[in-house]
Write a protein that holds these residues in place. Structure first.
Motif, mmCIF file in Angstrom:
data_model
loop_
_atom_site.group_PDB
_atom_site.id
_atom_site.type_symbol
_atom_site.label_atom_id
_atom_site.label_comp_id
_atom_site.label_asym_id
_atom_site.label_seq_id
_atom_site.Cartn_x
_atom_site.Cartn_y
_atom_site.Cartn_z
ATOM 1 N N GLU A 122 0.834 -1.310 -0.023
ATOM 2 C CA GLU A 122 -0.003 -0.031 -0.195
ATOM 3 C C GLU A 122 0.793 1.240 -0.071
ATOM 4 N N ILE A 123 2.158 1.199 0.340
ATOM 5 C CA ILE A 123 3.106 2.302 0.333
ATOM 6 C C ILE A 123 3.050 3.029 -0.829
ATOM 7 N N LYS A 124 3.037 4.318 -1.147
ATOM 8 C CA LYS A 124 3.191 4.766 -2.184
ATOM 9 C C LYS A 124 3.937 6.321 -1.964
ATOM 10 N N VAL A 125 5.042 6.590 -2.885
ATOM 11 C CA VAL A 125 5.916 7.715 -2.763
ATOM 12 C C VAL A 125 5.390 8.963 -3.467
ATOM 13 N N LEU A 126 5.062 10.034 -3.084
ATOM 14 C CA LEU A 126 4.952 11.276 -3.749
ATOM 15 C C LEU A 126 6.004 11.943 -3.816
ATOM 16 N N ASP A 127 6.674 12.236 -4.896
ATOM 17 C CA ASP A 127 7.807 13.361 -5.067
ATOM 18 C C ASP A 127 7.192 14.762 -5.458
ATOM 19 N N CYS A 128 7.305 15.698 -4.519
ATOM 20 C CA CYS A 128 6.862 16.975 -4.815
ATOM 21 C C CYS A 128 8.115 17.939 -4.932
ATOM 22 N N THR A 129 9.188 17.499 -5.553
ATOM 23 C CA THR A 129 10.376 18.392 -5.897
ATOM 24 C C THR A 129 9.794 19.571 -6.596
ATOM 25 N N ILE A 130 9.145 19.439 -7.510
ATOM 26 C CA ILE A 130 8.741 20.657 -8.320
ATOM 27 C C ILE A 130 7.615 21.429 -7.886
ATOM 28 N N ARG A 131 6.794 20.872 -7.039
ATOM 29 C CA ARG A 131 6.035 21.866 -6.279
ATOM 30 C C ARG A 131 6.620 22.618 -5.017
ATOM 31 N N ASP A 132 7.125 21.910 -4.162
ATOM 32 C CA ASP A 132 7.808 22.390 -2.723
ATOM 33 C C ASP A 132 8.993 23.009 -3.063
ATOM 34 N N ASP A 140 5.539 6.625 -7.289
ATOM 35 C CA ASP A 140 4.166 6.679 -7.667
ATOM 36 C C ASP A 140 3.520 7.841 -8.129
ATOM 37 N N TYR A 141 3.901 8.890 -7.708
ATOM 38 C CA TYR A 141 3.068 10.211 -7.945
ATOM 39 C C TYR A 141 4.261 11.286 -7.989
ATOM 40 N N MET A 142 4.207 12.188 -8.883
ATOM 41 C CA MET A 142 4.965 13.515 -9.166
ATOM 42 C C MET A 142 4.000 14.820 -9.015
ATOM 43 N N GLU A 143 4.176 15.394 -8.021
ATOM 44 C CA GLU A 143 3.379 16.672 -7.785
ATOM 45 C C GLU A 143 4.176 17.784 -8.597
ATOM 46 N N ILE A 144 3.380 18.418 -9.441
ATOM 47 C CA ILE A 144 4.217 19.115 -10.599
ATOM 48 C C ILE A 144 3.941 20.471 -10.427
ATOM 49 N N GLY A 145 3.280 21.056 -9.216
ATOM 50 C CA GLY A 145 3.161 22.357 -9.007
ATOM 51 C C GLY A 145 1.926 22.741 -8.291
ATOM 52 N N TYR A 146 1.570 24.215 -8.446
ATOM 53 C CA TYR A 146 0.128 24.532 -7.670
ATOM 54 C C TYR A 146 -0.843 25.015 -8.852
ATOM 55 N N LYS A 147 -2.055 24.912 -8.469
ATOM 56 C CA LYS A 147 -2.838 25.519 -9.418
ATOM 57 C C LYS A 147 -3.303 26.781 -8.756
ATOM 58 N N SER A 148 -3.010 28.001 -9.286
ATOM 59 C CA SER A 148 -3.422 29.229 -8.719
ATOM 60 C C SER A 148 -4.033 30.142 -9.846
ATOM 61 N N SER A 149 -4.724 30.968 -9.125
ATOM 62 C CA SER A 149 -5.515 32.003 -9.969
ATOM 63 C C SER A 149 -4.560 33.036 -10.745
ATOM 64 N N LYS A 150 -4.649 33.168 -11.945
ATOM 65 C CA LYS A 150 -3.992 34.271 -12.566
ATOM 66 C C LYS A 150 -4.342 35.678 -12.313
ATOM 67 N N ASP A 151 -5.828 35.617 -11.722
ATOM 68 C CA ASP A 151 -6.112 36.839 -11.074
ATOM 69 C C ASP A 151 -5.432 37.451 -10.105
ATOM 70 N N SER A 199 2.558 5.053 -15.574
ATOM 71 C CA SER A 199 2.127 4.380 -14.321
ATOM 72 C C SER A 199 2.520 5.582 -13.261
ATOM 73 N N LEU A 200 3.188 6.678 -13.757
ATOM 74 C CA LEU A 200 3.437 7.666 -12.691
ATOM 75 C C LEU A 200 2.428 8.838 -12.586
ATOM 76 N N LYS A 201 1.594 8.987 -11.655
ATOM 77 C CA LYS A 201 0.587 9.849 -11.514
ATOM 78 C C LYS A 201 1.116 11.117 -11.156
ATOM 79 N N ILE A 202 0.318 12.089 -12.182
ATOM 80 C CA ILE A 202 0.555 13.555 -11.772
ATOM 81 C C ILE A 202 -0.350 14.274 -10.757
ATOM 82 N N SER A 203 0.197 14.834 -9.881
ATOM 83 C CA SER A 203 -0.552 15.527 -8.672
ATOM 84 C C SER A 203 -0.300 17.059 -8.823
#
Lengths: 315, 315
Positions: B5-15, B42-53, B79-83
């Motif tokens: 069940e263990i999943k690794v989420l890499d958030c290098t690009i986000r954090d 398992d996951y790559m967190e690729i950044g933030y969703k932010s409002s351009k306003d 297989s690498l999920k995007i977060s």
């Protein structure tokens, strides 16, 4: 975490001396002494006792030998106790003055587990001269269980030994293993002080020290800014910020990090580095990592990793 | 440690993007994607969703906004999920395409505990669009217990939330606190995935992640070489070396650390630094430490410490 029995032993000059062949100036060591004293640290380990027949004073600085005349130039008789480390086979207790003629309070004898009998003999002679004595069994992550059990029983039965250290020389252990070893050392060596000395290969030096504390370990090694061989050690500043004893004062440590250790780290490059992480994760001596960090090839991490894996091929 | 069940989420690009206003080149993000995919993450967190306003694309790089057209240039369906992370109040789910039209798999909603109701509303809308959803309650070391209990109960009862994260934003917690929170999250949110995101102010990011694993946490955040705001994060390379799942391969991570992250760290200076240690040990937001690290005065550690202590004077 406050227990009155907890003592902090700073071994910056001793373990950090492995970064520069023990060539710290007397002025610098004096300032470290004053910083540790003002911070309320309990012990300062000032270097190694080594035989000049085996090691040349031309090659190594004064803290490889810890002559009393050098110690007298940097330290004073005060609440901060002075400790010296001796490696089994690398020095003779005949070269050690009686406790009454020295500023040194404590000898810590470092040995691999196969040499515990030799360490016991040395501690007996040093205790006869009046010193507090510890045995530091190095590289415990390579010790076989029956040998460790026998060694701990022998140490418990040796009345001239005051304490015993859990030493994670390779920076390999994590919390569950620290819990196991702490319980074993404390339950077997009931009458002894029990300490812990960690290395930071896997960024676990501070956390493993905490886990030792939680299990009842009372003698805690640290070094200022983590200075030490390879990945370095649990940092003294993290230890003092964690411990609740109001006798500790972080400020003198912060000041000397600012004035000296930032620049020294840039020069000697201890701390978290991928080669040290690789040897730590594989439970290997850091010597190959130290060698590669001194080479132009230091950033070829995968090549280094493959070479370490190749050493492990089943034969 | 192996649990399927263990999943690794890499958030290098986000954090890590918090170090450079999210201005990573597409070529670099593509290489990080390939490295993570080849490493079995398992996951790559690729950044933030932010409002351009609210945030100007003139000031921030593409990974502050995560437009699908940018993601399509660097990632592929595999297989690498995007977060993607969205802060409560900083973006509108109306700007999010349906899951079927995006490479994104997962949205993680970050909020302080007072805004959990807003996070729940956002996750409901994102789940309706087809996404996996997590809620990351930030700065948990400042949360009051009754608020946390209520929030966790609400989350457990929200069928559109897939998971919940323990987030030590200030890098303040140590093992006993991680044990306590892990048990609380897991026992309250029985039907949810539970994750952990740590910061390395006290050199405890990796060890705290291990302690979460020991208590049953299965979603583990890491960043390559620990890159992240301030002291940075648990490193992905330590996580992969610790986890026993044979699907993980350390080499692609070692390669990209060598080619890119050593130089980036010298430029952006994340990692263990005394100002971050001080804010962490005092359970404070790292913003004052980040500010001082960007100033010429960064090495005046005792002055920084005194200023933080002064903020705490009883009034």
């Amino acid at each position: 975490m406050f227990r009155p029995e907890i003592k902090v032993l700073d071994c910056t000059i001793r373990d950090g001396g492995l970064c520069n062949d023990h060539k710290f100036s007397h002025d610098f060591v004096r300032r470290v002494f004053q910083a540790l004293k003002n911070a309320g640290v309990d012990y300062m380990e000032i270097g190694y006792k080594s035989s000049k027949d085996q090691f040349s004073p031309d090659k190594f600085g004064p803290w490889k030998f810890c002559d009393d005349k050098d110690i007298e130039q940097v330290a004073e008789d005060c609440s901060l106790k002075i400790s010296v480390m001796g490696d089994v086979g690398r020095f003779s207790p005949a070269d050690v003055k009686p406790r009454s003629e020295s500023l040194v309070n404590t000898y810590r004898i470092a040995c691999y587990i196969k040499d515990v009998d030799k360490a016991l003999k040395l501690t007996e002679e040093l205790k006869a001269k009046g010193y507090e004595t510890f045995i530091n069994i190095m590289a415990i992550s390579h010790a076989l269980e029956p040998e460790l059990d026998e060694a701990l029983s022998q140490i418990e039965n040796a009345k001239y030994v005051d304490g015993i250290y859990i030493v994670d020389s390779f920076g390999y252990l994590y919390s569950e293993q620290i819990h196991y070893l702490s319980e074993k050392y404390i339950s077997t060596c009931k009458s002894k002080k029990v300490g812990i000395h960690t290395h930071n290969n896997l960024q676990l030096a501070f956390s493993n020290t905490i886990e030792g504390i939680i299990k009842g370990v009372n003698y805690l090694d640290g070094t200022i800014y983590g200075m030490g061989r390879g990945a370095g050690n649990c940092t003294t500043e993290l230890l003092l910020s964690f411990l609740k004893n109001p006798k500790f004062n972080l400020r003198p440590i912060l000041d000397i990090i600012s004035s000296d250790f930032i620049d020294m780290m840039a020069k000697y490059r201890w701390g978290y580095q991928i080669p040290y992480m690789i040897t730590g994760s594989l439970n290997k001596h850091p010597r190959s990592a130290i060698a590669v960090m001194d080479s132009k090839n230091w950033k070829n991490f995968t090549e280094f990793y493959e070479a370490r894996i190749a050493e492990e091929d089943l034969v």
